[in-house]
Design a protein around this motif. Structure first.
Motif, short mmCIF file in Angstrom:
data_model
loop_
_atom_site.label_atom_id
_atom_site.label_comp_id
_atom_site.label_asym_id
_atom_site.label_seq_id
_atom_site.Cartn_x
_atom_site.Cartn_y
_atom_site.Cartn_z
N MET A 77 0.30 -1.01 0.19
CA MET A 77 -0.21 0.38 -0.53
C MET A 77 0.90 1.73 -0.24
O MET A 77 2.14 1.44 0.65
N MET A 78 0.74 2.29 -0.91
CA MET A 78 1.18 3.17 -0.82
C MET A 78 0.87 4.49 0.47
O MET A 78 0.25 4.72 0.87
N SER A 79 2.31 5.04 0.65
CA SER A 79 2.07 5.81 2.14
C SER A 79 1.64 6.96 1.33
O SER A 79 0.92 7.03 -0.02
N GLN A 80 0.75 8.26 2.28
CA GLN A 80 -0.04 8.94 1.52
C GLN A 80 0.81 10.12 1.32
O GLN A 80 1.11 10.84 0.25
N GLU A 81 1.91 10.26 1.77
CA GLU A 81 3.36 11.02 1.21
C GLU A 81 3.25 10.57 -1.02
O GLU A 81 4.00 11.31 -1.26
N PHE A 82 3.74 9.65 0.14
CA PHE A 82 4.74 8.79 -1.97
C PHE A 82 3.61 9.17 -2.97
O PHE A 82 3.17 9.76 -3.88
N ALA A 83 1.29 8.73 -2.34
CA ALA A 83 0.58 8.80 -3.44
C ALA A 83 0.26 10.26 -3.93
O ALA A 83 0.08 10.72 -5.29
N ILE A 84 0.58 11.23 -2.99
CA ILE A 84 0.37 12.16 -3.51
C ILE A 84 1.20 12.61 -4.23
O ILE A 84 0.99 13.32 -5.68
N THR A 85 2.64 12.66 -4.02
CA THR A 85 3.63 12.66 -4.97
C THR A 85 3.01 11.92 -6.25
O THR A 85 3.59 12.34 -7.32
N PHE A 86 3.08 10.87 -6.35
CA PHE A 86 2.92 9.70 -7.81
C PHE A 86 2.01 10.12 -8.35
O PHE A 86 2.13 10.73 -9.81
N TRP A 87 0.91 10.30 -7.70
CA TRP A 87 -0.47 10.34 -8.43
C TRP A 87 -0.53 12.48 -9.21
O TRP A 87 -1.20 12.78 -10.05
N GLY A 88 0.45 12.90 -8.29
CA GLY A 88 0.62 14.70 -8.76
C GLY A 88 1.27 14.43 -10.10
O GLY A 88 0.98 15.13 -10.77
N VAL A 89 1.92 13.31 -10.31
CA VAL A 89 2.92 13.53 -11.37
C VAL A 89 2.65 12.65 -12.45
O VAL A 89 2.55 13.73 -13.60
N CYS A 90 1.62 11.70 -12.38
CA CYS A 90 0.92 11.36 -13.34
C CYS A 90 -0.39 11.96 -13.48
O CYS A 90 -1.05 12.00 -15.32
N SER A 91 -0.62 13.08 -13.08
CA SER A 91 -2.17 14.71 -13.80
C SER A 91 -1.30 15.23 -14.32
O SER A 91 -1.91 15.49 -15.20
N SER A 92 -0.48 15.83 -13.67
CA SER A 92 0.67 16.94 -15.36
C SER A 92 0.81 15.98 -15.76
O SER A 92 0.66 17.02 -16.54
N ILE A 93 1.46 14.99 -16.38
CA ILE A 93 1.76 14.32 -17.45
C ILE A 93 0.77 13.71 -17.95
O ILE A 93 0.34 14.19 -19.43
N THR A 94 -0.50 13.76 -17.21
CA THR A 94 -1.16 13.42 -18.78
C THR A 94 -2.28 14.56 -18.80
O THR A 94 -2.40 14.37 -20.42
N ILE A 95 -2.28 15.62 -18.17
CA ILE A 95 -2.54 17.01 -18.79
C ILE A 95 -2.12 17.39 -19.83
O ILE A 95 -2.96 17.60 -20.74
N ILE A 96 -0.08 17.16 -19.39
CA ILE A 96 0.45 17.58 -21.12
C ILE A 96 -0.38 16.41 -21.85
O ILE A 96 0.47 17.31 -22.84
N PHE A 97 0.83 15.62 -21.38
CA PHE A 97 0.08 14.83 -23.15
C PHE A 97 -1.51 14.22 -23.68
O PHE A 97 -1.69 14.49 -24.63
N THR A 98 -2.44 14.67 -23.18
CA THR A 98 -3.35 15.24 -24.09
C THR A 98 -3.84 16.50 -24.29
O THR A 98 -4.53 16.44 -25.22
N ILE A 99 -3.02 17.78 -23.95
CA ILE A 99 -3.13 18.64 -24.43
C ILE A 99 -2.88 18.36 -25.95
O ILE A 99 -3.05 18.49 -27.42
#
Length: 219
Positions: free
Chosen positions: A1-23
């Protein structure tokens, strides 16, 4: 299970990459469609995934963004949910990638079908021997048109998300002039473009259901 700190960082990076890739993906799709329209004058006809299936990618960043905000709120998850979420994100990124790398191109070189996994496959346009229109009786399934060689092999892809109109257009030329077009000859390209009318070409084949004896090449 991901720790909260790692999950925030991981999904934050994934969100940024996905938004840029989508555009970038959406912008590239729109630009490619405009270039495709101009290439018809050069004897190059390109079909891509249907516009609706391309434009829905604007919703793709929503998934990692939701996971990011859930992580901020400290929602506990188990390993199964974490793995499933990562796999879902990977699939969505693959779908983004496939939007512009999947197409069907008809040119003087033949019929090129390209997908991210299979790569490019080229078939001579003269290998088309029959065209069969299959009317769907199910509201959830669209009607299909099959392009077959003399041996019965399908030339058009099994993926129904392609627009097969340009294959119909080339076949319409074959019937009209009793030969397949030479797309490296401007006069033939002009004749093909003169026949380019969806409102006439598509009903022509729907009415006849099946046309055979078209092949100039045995395959």
């Amino acid at each position: 299970m991901m720790s909260q700190e790692f999950a925030i960082t991981f999904w934050g990076v994934c969100s940024s990459i996905t938004i840029i890739f989508t555009i970038f993906t959406l912008a590239a799709y729109i630009i490619n469609r405009r270039h495709d329209a101009k290439k018809k004058r050069e004897g190059v006809y390109i079909s891509r995934v249907q516009a609706l299936l391309a434009y829905i990618i604007v919703f793709i960043p929503g998934f990692p963004i939701i996971r990011y905000f859930l992580s901020l709120n400290g929602l506990e998850t188990n390993s199964f949910i974490d793995i499933a979420s990562i796999l879902m994100t990977a699939f969505l990124l693959y779908y983004l990638w496939s939007v512009n790398t999947t197409y069907l191109k008809i040119s003087s070189e033949g019929i090129e079908q390209r997908t991210p996994i299979r790569g490019s496959r080229i078939c001579p346009i003269g290998a088309i021997d029959s065209v069969v229109y299959s009317e769907s009786t199910d509201e959830d399934t669209r009607s299909r048109t099959w392009f077959l060689t003399k041996s019965g092999a399908r030339i058009n892809p099994l993926n129904p998300n392609y627009d097969e109109y340009y294959l119909l257009l080339m076949t319409r030329f074959r019937i009209e002039y009793e030969r397949w077009p030479y797309l490296d000859i401007p006069a033939d390209v002009d004749k093909v473009n003169q026949l380019d009318n969806r409102a006439e070409v598509i009903p022509y084949f729907k009415f006849r259901k099946k046309i055979s004896g078209l092949a100039e090449i045995d395959m």
